[in-house]
Design an enzyme around this catalytic site. Structure first.
Site, PDB file in Angstrom:
ATOM      1  N   GLY A 109      44.962  40.359  53.581  1.00 13.28           N
ATOM      2  CA  GLY A 109      44.527  39.258  54.432  1.00 13.28           C
ATOM      3  C   GLY A 109      43.259  39.595  55.195  1.00 13.28           C
ATOM      4  O   GLY A 109      42.514  40.499  54.813  1.00 13.28           O
TER       5      GLY A 109
ATOM      6  N   HIS B 195      36.643  39.554  49.357  1.00 10.31           N
ATOM      7  CA  HIS B 195      37.907  39.158  48.728  1.00 10.31           C
ATOM      8  C   HIS B 195      37.706  37.896  47.870  1.00 10.31           C
ATOM      9  O   HIS B 195      38.280  37.776  46.788  1.00 10.31           O
ATOM     10  CB  HIS B 195      38.964  38.823  49.780  1.00 10.31           C
TER      11      HIS B 195
ATOM     12  N   GLY C 200      38.485  45.611  44.281  1.00 12.58           N
ATOM     13  CA  GLY C 200      37.095  45.868  44.656  1.00 12.58           C
ATOM     14  C   GLY C 200      36.736  47.333  44.497  1.00 12.58           C
ATOM     15  O   GLY C 200      37.547  48.216  44.784  1.00 12.58           O
TER      16      GLY C 200
ATOM     17  N   ASP D 231      36.916  50.110  47.629  1.00 13.60           N
ATOM     18  CA  ASP D 231      37.942  51.152  47.727  1.00 13.60           C
ATOM     19  C   ASP D 231      37.991  51.851  46.370  1.00 13.60           C
ATOM     20  O   ASP D 231      38.906  51.652  45.580  1.00 13.60           O
ATOM     21  CB  ASP D 231      39.296  50.531  48.086  1.00 13.60           C
TER      22      ASP D 231
ATOM     23  N   GLN E  44      40.942  54.025  45.416  1.00 15.15           N
ATOM     24  CA  GLN E  44      42.107  53.159  45.169  1.00 15.15           C
ATOM     25  C   GLN E  44      42.060  52.579  43.750  1.00 15.15           C
ATOM     26  O   GLN E  44      43.081  52.512  43.051  1.00 15.15           O
ATOM     27  CB  GLN E  44      42.133  52.040  46.205  1.00 15.15           C
TER      28      GLN E  44
ATOM     29  N   SER F  61      34.098  44.465  54.950  1.00 12.07           N
ATOM     30  CA  SER F  61      35.420  45.062  55.158  1.00 12.07           C
ATOM     31  C   SER F  61      36.096  44.328  56.299  1.00 12.07           C
ATOM     32  O   SER F  61      35.432  43.922  57.270  1.00 12.07           O
ATOM     33  CB  SER F  61      35.254  46.541  55.539  1.00 12.07           C
TER      34      SER F  61
END
Ligand code: PAF
Length: 286
Positions: A37, A43, A153, A156, A159, A191
């Site tokens: 969120g 995003h 994305g 990161d 990740q 971010s």
């Protein structure tokens, strides 16, 4: 919160599966974007990318307690569900999945996931709990949504490497797509945590990408990595960062170190640095 006119919101695995299986029966492909969120343009670019690759896009909004350490910002992490729903609808998302913590993690759940090498070093050194928590929630979300494709994305980057390994090692049937970082007009990587920055901190934060570009150029020109990384650390402190966790040039594919001490293949420069109480990360291709 009621559904926005254009965007249904589901909160249970059963409702999610009913919706997604209905689409699949109609022959639609499904794209997925997991988020915590506090959505921003970065995003929304992931959602639009998923929309290019699939007929229907699901976005999850779930602030995942499993990836926060006790001293981290779980309690204060920005939450703005109604706005997130509007933004998702505008980006072409077809369904928002916003489970409660108890739906995601029943009180008697005991399973954990350890990804191993890709989760070690860099972020893994400074946030040792994080990638176990990310791997667990991403594996669960992929099982719950069962998408054809999921978009993450490159912001990161570690990740993304962890998720690729997780999906490969657990034979999860989904295509993982990494999307380049979206930046503001000054090059600052977007971010959710940028919302914590004061005006003065924002001005310093906008120096991070320039320093990374300089490190990348020096490393690409054959500069010895320990010296180049040390110079970059000094440059960040000089720019006004209060503390630097790491600046490192690593192999792009698996984030391993270059054993020769210089860049001799595809590389990525990654950094994490603090401005007051806010920790920023960024990375770019060398
Ligand atoms: O990148 C994030 O926002 C989170 O780590 C993710 C992938 C949604 C898992 O909680």
């Amino acid at each position: 919160m009621p559904d926005t006119p254009d965007l249904p919101i589901v909160r249970t695995i059963a409702d999610l599966r009913q919706m997604v299986s209905g689409w699949k029966r109609q022959g639609f492909t499904v794209g997925f974007v997991p988020t915590m969120g506090a959505l921003h343009e970065g995003h929304l670019a992931l959602v639009r990318e998923a929309g290019e690759r699939a007929d229907r896009v699901v976005a999850s909004v779930f602030v995942n307690p499993a990836q926060f350490a006790a001293h981290e910002d779980l309690g204060s992490y920005p939450r703005q569900e109604a706005r997130d729903a509007e933004l998702l609808a505008g980006a072409g998302c077809a369904l928002m999945y916003a489970p409660a913590v108890g739906e995601m993690y029943p009180a008697d759940a005991t399973t954990s996931i350890s990804v191993g090498a890709p989760a070690e070093g860099l972020e893994g050194d400074f946030r040792p709990q994080m990638f176990g928590g990310v791997a667990l929630v991403v594996a669960k979300l992929l099982n719950q949504v069962q998408p054809d494709v999921a978009v993450f994305g490159e912001k990161d980057y570690q990740q993304l490497i962890v998720v690729n390994r997780l999906v490969r090692d657990l034979d999860i049937s989904v295509g993982i797509v990494g999307l380049p970082t979206i930046r503001d007009g000054h090059g600052l990587a977007l971010s959710s945590r940028n919302a914590y920055l004061s005006e003065a901190e924002l001005a310093v934060a906008r120096r991070l990408n320039g320093v990374l570009a300089e490190v990348g150029a020096k490393a690409a020109a054959g500069g010895p990595l320990p010296a180049v990384e040390a110079e970059a650390r000094e440059a960040l402190l000089h720019a006004g960062f209060s503390h630097v966790d790491y600046v490192a040039v690593r192999r792009a594919g698996d984030l391993g170190a270059f054993e020769s001490g210089t860049v001799d293949g595809p590389a990525r420069v990654l950094a994490a640095a603090w401005l007051g109480k806010t920790r920023l990360i960024d990375n770019m291709a060398v």
